[in-house]
Scaffold this active site. Structure first.
Site, mmCIF file in Angstrom:
data_model
loop_
_atom_site.group_PDB
_atom_site.id
_atom_site.type_symbol
_atom_site.label_atom_id
_atom_site.label_comp_id
_atom_site.label_asym_id
_atom_site.label_seq_id
_atom_site.Cartn_x
_atom_site.Cartn_y
_atom_site.Cartn_z
ATOM 1 N N GLU A 1 0.897 -1.158 0.000
ATOM 2 C CA GLU A 1 0.000 0.000 0.000
ATOM 3 C C GLU A 1 0.928 1.198 0.000
ATOM 4 O OE1 GLU A 1 -1.149 3.073 0.626
ATOM 5 O OE2 GLU A 1 -1.866 2.694 2.671
ATOM 6 N N GLU B 1 5.334 11.283 -2.099
ATOM 7 C CA GLU B 1 6.171 10.408 -1.243
ATOM 8 C C GLU B 1 7.015 9.455 -2.093
ATOM 9 O OE1 GLU B 1 4.260 8.312 2.066
ATOM 10 O OE2 GLU B 1 2.676 9.809 2.049
HETATM 11 N N1 GJV Z 1 11.075 -0.035 2.812
HETATM 12 C C1 GJV Z 1 10.425 -0.493 3.902
HETATM 13 N N2 GJV Z 1 9.351 0.102 4.423
HETATM 14 C C2 GJV Z 1 8.879 1.213 3.789
HETATM 15 C C3 GJV Z 1 9.517 1.738 2.638
HETATM 16 C C4 GJV Z 1 10.674 1.075 2.166
HETATM 17 N N3 GJV Z 1 11.330 1.517 1.096
HETATM 18 N N4 GJV Z 1 8.848 2.847 2.254
HETATM 19 C C5 GJV Z 1 7.820 2.995 3.105
HETATM 20 N N5 GJV Z 1 7.835 2.022 4.043
HETATM 21 N N6 GJV Z 1 0.747 4.601 1.303
HETATM 22 N N7 GJV Z 1 1.996 6.499 1.372
HETATM 23 C C6 GJV Z 1 6.865 1.821 5.139
HETATM 24 C C7 GJV Z 1 6.670 3.011 6.048
HETATM 25 O O1 GJV Z 1 7.572 2.996 7.134
HETATM 26 C C8 GJV Z 1 5.241 2.826 6.498
HETATM 27 O O2 GJV Z 1 5.120 1.990 7.595
HETATM 28 C C9 GJV Z 1 4.595 2.208 5.297
HETATM 29 O O3 GJV Z 1 5.615 1.631 4.512
HETATM 30 C C10 GJV Z 1 3.893 3.290 4.490
HETATM 31 C C11 GJV Z 1 2.594 2.797 4.021
HETATM 32 C C12 GJV Z 1 1.613 3.880 3.763
HETATM 33 N N8 GJV Z 1 2.137 5.020 3.041
HETATM 34 C C13 GJV Z 1 1.607 5.362 1.883
#
Ligand code: GJV
Length: 418
Positions: free
Chosen positions: A195, A204
């Site tokens: 997601e 983002e």
């Molecule tokens: N690697 C691991 N976790 C991630 C990464 C990444 N490259 N990028 C984001 N997250 N829909 N805009 C994690 C972040 O810490 C958060 O818990 C989740 O993914 C975002 C999900 C919702 N954000 C979005």
């Protein structure tokens, strides 16, 4: 009083980090490596600069003080991904509570797992950015995957591990703490689920992490959820927002405060408004998809600049205040001919925590049913701050044959946020 000399001395020379095409007559166009003289910094996003005797606005983030431009790292840009702040925010509960409380969002993922539960049997799954692990837990609860790799970079991962254990799924779900770009899995996976969608779909740019994980960890012929995504646009009225931020200055307490209106425009209408809720009756035309992404073929390089077009036929006469954007994602079935699950964040679907994004024009234009509004949208990723982008809109309004005088064009760039 300032003399010419002092004025000259207060200018600073900057080098362009990357090409930029100005979107209005008061913006400069320049190429990477051009030397610009910055005269003033009226806002943190837009500076007033000179190139070859021509003066105009330039986006501040494209300017480097380094003579070498992009070649040398600017010490003020420690981390173009702002990971400390980004993952710091996801290490607290506030955002996870907001996402989990979003029923449309969370139920859509649950529905995908449920309707594919038979086909998920014995499959290896990667849940990228698992947060509190909800999608991974749905997989374990509703299907029989052989393994779910739940990848999470923030410190929430420690709690996610506990939640997995607490619910008795630690044989199926493995929580890996780290950036998806850096973690190692023992094997490739059959399904990559994430997601990743932000405001206006791309903000983002977490989608980049998904594409990199796809290329490294998804087996040939594997499935990506969501499988496709689209950004949708509609011309709209925004009466109450306009009244609250702009018309307000016309006659507060019987006084004329209109000299503040240019400031209000700069302060409230320069950036898009996140968390806008558009009612179906505010739409002046039928919405149209401006950008469509195929998650199997999309490349990281494609994200630098995405272009789309729109052509609307006005169905409802009224004040055209701006455009509203939202997105839809689709999850294809693992079975041939199986039903597709859709998550639509628009005004005709259930509310989500993304709400919609409003782009206000500087001045409303009154339009009549039958007029047309057409133009282009460009999403330009910030060359430095990798989670940010600028959305540039060009539009042309053409009056219908009943209303031929109502023809005009406009253009505006919206930084999100840099
Ligand atoms: N690697 C691991 N976790 C991630 C990464 C990444 N490259 N990028 C984001 N997250 N829909 N805009 C994690 C972040 O810490 C958060 O818990 C989740 O993914 C975002 C999900 C919702 N954000 C979005």
């Amino acid at each position: 009083m300032q003399t010419e000399d002092e004025d000259e001395a207060s200018c600073e020379e900057y080098v362009a980090r990357s090409d930029f095409t100005g979107s209005s007559t008061d913006q400069l166009s320049f190429s990477r490596g051009d030397r610009l003289l910055v005269h003033a910094k009226p806002s943190s996003e837009w500076w007033w600069a000179e190139l070859q005797g021509v003066i105009g606005y330039v986006p501040a983030s494209y300017m480097s003080q380094d003579a070498a431009g992009e070649e040398e790292e600017d010490p003020s840009i420690e981390d173009p991904w702002q990971d400390e702040e980004y993952f710091g925010n996801y290490g607290t509960l506030r955002l996870h509570l907001e996402m989990l409380s979003d029923k449309s969002r969370t139920e859509a993922y649950r529905q995908v797992i449920l309707s594919n539960s038979a086909s998920l049997s014995s499959k290896r799954v990667m849940d990228l950015g698992c947060g509190t692990g909800i999608i991974s837990l749905f997989c374990a609860q509703l299907a029989r995957p052989s393994m779910v790799y739940a990848v999470e970079a923030s410190s929430m991962a420690e709690y996610t591990r506990q939640l997995v254990k607490q619910n008795g799924y630690d044989e199926v779900v493995t929580v890996l703490q780290g950036r998806a770009e850096e973690i190692e899995l023992p094997e490739q996976v059959d399904v990559l689920v994430s997601e990743w969608m932000g405001n206006c779909l791309l903000f983002e740019f977490m989608v980049e992490s998904v594409l990199l994980a796809r290329d490294r960890w998804l087996r040939d012929g594997g499935t990506i959820w969501p499988s496709s995504a689209a950004l949708t646009f509609v011309p709209c009225q925004a009466d109450s927002y306009y009244a609250e931020k702009m018309a307000f200055w016309e006659r507060p307490y019987g006084l004329d405060f209109t000299p503040l209106q240019p400031l209000a425009q700069q302060e409230f209408f320069t950036k898009p408004k996140f968390s806008h809720i558009i009612e179906p009756c505010d739409c002046l035309a039928a919405p149209c998809d401006v950008i469509s992404l195929d998650m199997y073929t999309l490349q990281v390089g494609d994200l630098e600049e995405m272009k789309g077009q729109f052509h609307f036929c006005v169905e409802k006469s009224g004040a055209f205040h701006g455009f509203t954007a939202w997105f839809t994602v689709c999850f294809e079935s693992l079975e041939a001919g199986g039903a597709t699950v859709e998550l639509n964040t628009g005004p005709n679907s259930g509310p989500t925590h993304w709400k919609q994004t409003l782009f206000m024009l500087d001045r409303p234009v009154s339009v009549c049913a039958g007029d047309s509004i057409s133009g282009t949208i460009v999403l330009q990723r910030n060359p430095v701050w990798r989670r940010h982008m600028t959305v540039t809109l060009h539009w042309t309004i053409k009056g219908s044959t009943d209303n031929p005088d109502n023809s005009q064009a406009g253009t505006k760039s919206f930084p999100m946020w840099r």
